[in-house]
Scaffold this motif. Structure first.
Motif, PDB file in Angstrom:
ATOM      1  N   ILE A 275     -20.810   9.415   5.598  1.00  8.82           N
ATOM      2  CA  ILE A 275     -20.681   8.483   4.479  1.00  8.82           C
ATOM      3  C   ILE A 275     -20.377   9.244   3.199  1.00  8.82           C
ATOM      4  CG2 ILE A 275     -21.876   6.745   3.085  1.00  8.82           C
ATOM      5  CD1 ILE A 275     -23.737   6.309   5.533  1.00  8.82           C
ATOM      6  N   GLU A 276     -19.431   8.731   2.441  1.00  8.15           N
ATOM      7  CA  GLU A 276     -19.181   9.177   1.071  1.00  8.15           C
ATOM      8  C   GLU A 276     -19.679   8.065   0.159  1.00  8.15           C
ATOM      9  OE1 GLU A 276     -17.566  11.816  -0.924  1.00  8.15           O
ATOM     10  OE2 GLU A 276     -18.439  12.725   0.835  1.00  8.15           O
ATOM     11  N   ILE A 277     -20.294   8.402  -0.951  1.00  6.59           N
ATOM     12  CA  ILE A 277     -20.829   7.423  -1.887  1.00  6.59           C
ATOM     13  C   ILE A 277     -20.046   7.516  -3.192  1.00  6.59           C
ATOM     14  CG2 ILE A 277     -22.864   6.675  -3.162  1.00  6.59           C
ATOM     15  CD1 ILE A 277     -24.509   7.992  -0.847  1.00  6.59           C
ATOM     16  N   LYS A 278     -19.506   6.390  -3.633  1.00  3.38           N
ATOM     17  CA  LYS A 278     -18.733   6.317  -4.871  1.00  3.38           C
ATOM     18  C   LYS A 278     -19.283   5.187  -5.734  1.00  3.38           C
ATOM     19  CE  LYS A 278     -16.098   9.617  -3.688  1.00  3.38           C
ATOM     20  NZ  LYS A 278     -16.387  10.905  -4.292  1.00  3.38           N
ATOM     21  N   LEU A 279     -19.195   5.330  -7.063  1.00  8.16           N
ATOM     22  CA  LEU A 279     -19.771   4.336  -7.959  1.00  8.16           C
ATOM     23  C   LEU A 279     -19.025   3.017  -7.962  1.00  8.16           C
ATOM     24  CD1 LEU A 279     -20.758   6.545 -11.016  1.00  8.16           C
ATOM     25  CD2 LEU A 279     -22.231   5.604  -9.239  1.00  8.16           C
ATOM     26  N   SER A 280     -17.720   3.056  -7.831  1.00  4.98           N
ATOM     27  CA  SER A 280     -16.964   1.802  -7.874  1.00  4.98           C
ATOM     28  C   SER A 280     -15.792   1.873  -6.912  1.00  4.98           C
ATOM     29  CB  SER A 280     -16.443   1.527  -9.278  1.00  4.98           C
ATOM     30  OG  SER A 280     -15.400   2.408  -9.596  1.00  4.98           O
TER      31      SER A 280
ATOM     32  N   VAL B 121     -15.199   0.517   4.202  1.00  2.00           N
ATOM     33  CA  VAL B 121     -15.546   0.462   2.777  1.00  2.00           C
ATOM     34  C   VAL B 121     -16.649  -0.584   2.666  1.00  2.00           C
ATOM     35  CG1 VAL B 121     -14.749  -0.051   0.451  1.00  2.00           C
ATOM     36  CG2 VAL B 121     -13.231   1.115   2.067  1.00  2.00           C
ATOM     37  N   VAL B 122     -17.826  -0.153   2.199  1.00 11.16           N
ATOM     38  CA  VAL B 122     -18.999  -1.013   2.214  1.00 11.16           C
ATOM     39  C   VAL B 122     -19.639  -1.055   0.827  1.00 11.16           C
ATOM     40  CG1 VAL B 122     -21.227  -1.413   3.311  1.00 11.16           C
ATOM     41  CG2 VAL B 122     -19.397  -0.302   4.609  1.00 11.16           C
ATOM     42  N   PRO B 123     -19.557  -2.212   0.135  1.00  6.52           N
ATOM     43  CA  PRO B 123     -20.276  -2.333  -1.133  1.00  6.52           C
ATOM     44  C   PRO B 123     -21.787  -2.285  -0.872  1.00  6.52           C
ATOM     45  CG  PRO B 123     -18.593  -4.014  -0.952  1.00  6.52           C
ATOM     46  CD  PRO B 123     -18.712  -3.376   0.395  1.00  6.52           C
ATOM     47  N   ILE B 124     -22.515  -1.592  -1.711  1.00 13.46           N
ATOM     48  CA  ILE B 124     -23.964  -1.446  -1.499  1.00 13.46           C
ATOM     49  C   ILE B 124     -24.657  -2.792  -1.501  1.00 13.46           C
ATOM     50  CG2 ILE B 124     -24.618  -1.059  -3.892  1.00 13.46           C
ATOM     51  CD1 ILE B 124     -26.244   1.353  -2.028  1.00 13.46           C
TER      52      ILE B 124
ATOM     53  N   GLY C 119     -20.371   1.096  -5.237  1.00 13.99           N
ATOM     54  CA  GLY C 119     -21.359   0.395  -6.049  1.00 13.99           C
ATOM     55  C   GLY C 119     -21.017  -1.051  -6.325  1.00 13.99           C
ATOM     56  N   LYS C 120     -19.747  -1.386  -6.324  1.00 14.41           N
ATOM     57  CA  LYS C 120     -19.332  -2.747  -6.644  1.00 14.41           C
ATOM     58  C   LYS C 120     -18.423  -3.284  -5.556  1.00 14.41           C
ATOM     59  CE  LYS C 120     -19.487  -2.260 -11.628  1.00 14.41           C
ATOM     60  NZ  LYS C 120     -18.763  -2.415 -12.872  1.00 14.41           N
ATOM     61  N   GLY C 121     -18.434  -4.591  -5.417  1.00 13.22           N
ATOM     62  CA  GLY C 121     -17.577  -5.243  -4.439  1.00 13.22           C
ATOM     63  C   GLY C 121     -18.323  -6.361  -3.749  1.00 13.22           C
ATOM     64  N   ASP C 122     -17.581  -7.263  -3.147  1.00 14.69           N
ATOM     65  CA  ASP C 122     -18.180  -8.418  -2.492  1.00 14.69           C
ATOM     66  C   ASP C 122     -18.074  -8.378  -0.977  1.00 14.69           C
ATOM     67  OD1 ASP C 122     -18.839  -9.612  -4.969  1.00 14.69           O
ATOM     68  OD2 ASP C 122     -16.781 -10.360  -5.152  1.00 14.69           O
ATOM     69  N   LEU C 123     -17.073  -7.707  -0.464  1.00 11.91           N
ATOM     70  CA  LEU C 123     -16.826  -7.716   0.976  1.00 11.91           C
ATOM     71  C   LEU C 123     -16.669  -6.312   1.528  1.00 11.91           C
ATOM     72  CD1 LEU C 123     -14.171 -10.562   1.148  1.00 11.91           C
ATOM     73  CD2 LEU C 123     -16.571 -10.736   1.787  1.00 11.91           C
ATOM     74  N   ALA C 124     -17.234  -6.092   2.690  1.00 10.11           N
ATOM     75  CA  ALA C 124     -16.995  -4.843   3.416  1.00 10.11           C
ATOM     76  C   ALA C 124     -15.722  -5.022   4.240  1.00 10.11           C
ATOM     77  CB  ALA C 124     -18.181  -4.527   4.321  1.00 10.11           C
ATOM     78  N   TYR C 125     -14.982  -3.948   4.414  1.00 13.83           N
ATOM     79  CA  TYR C 125     -13.758  -4.024   5.205  1.00 13.83           C
ATOM     80  C   TYR C 125     -13.438  -2.669   5.810  1.00 13.83           C
ATOM     81  CZ  TYR C 125     -11.536  -2.040   1.018  1.00 13.83           C
ATOM     82  OH  TYR C 125     -11.209  -1.237  -0.051  1.00 13.83           O
ATOM     83  N   ARG C 126     -12.535  -2.687   6.780  1.00  9.48           N
ATOM     84  CA  ARG C 126     -12.079  -1.464   7.414  1.00  9.48           C
ATOM     85  C   ARG C 126     -10.663  -1.173   6.931  1.00  9.48           C
ATOM     86  NH1 ARG C 126     -13.936   1.005  12.047  1.00  9.48           N
ATOM     87  NH2 ARG C 126     -15.125  -0.870  12.509  1.00  9.48           N
ATOM     88  N   ARG C 127     -10.452   0.033   6.407  1.00  4.68           N
ATOM     89  CA  ARG C 127      -9.123   0.457   5.985  1.00  4.68           C
ATOM     90  C   ARG C 127      -8.218   0.629   7.199  1.00  4.68           C
ATOM     91  NH1 ARG C 127      -8.301   3.895   1.380  1.00  4.68           N
ATOM     92  NH2 ARG C 127      -7.197   5.195   2.868  1.00  4.68           N
TER      93      ARG C 127
END
Length: 91
Positions: free
Chosen positions: A26-31, A83-86, A69-77
């Motif tokens: 996992i990589e963690i990014k703020l936005s 890509v998973v919003p917290i 950190g932000k987002g409404d939906l998780a998705y697969r690139r």
């Protein structure tokens, strides 16, 4: 659970390992603005380094993910990286 960093600067913020050889990174990014092909490519390079050598017998990861950190939906690139919003991880 731990992290990974090698002498060439390849790293993952979180590596989850299970006792039976399964793992994920996992990589963690703020936005989501921080998302770039470079972040995904780094995870894919880690996958290749760990599981690309058939003689080492390391399994490929169960998942590669970028937690944002932000987002409404998780998705697969398209490259398979999640890509998973917290906020989607909490009930």
């Amino acid at each position: 659970m731990g992290y990974y960093r090698d002498e060439k600067g390849l790293e993952a913020d979180v590596v989850i390992e299970l006792g039976d050889g399964r793992w994920g990174a996992i990589e963690i990014k703020l936005s989501e603005d921080a998302l770039s092909d470079e972040v995904s490519a780094k995870l894919l390079r880690l996958k290749e380094k760990i599981s690309g050598n058939a003689a080492a017998r390391n399994r490929p990861p169960e998942f590669l993910a970028i937690v944002v950190g932000k987002g409404d939906l998780a998705y697969r690139r398209k490259d398979g990286v999640l890509v998973v919003p917290i906020t989607t991880l909490a009930p």
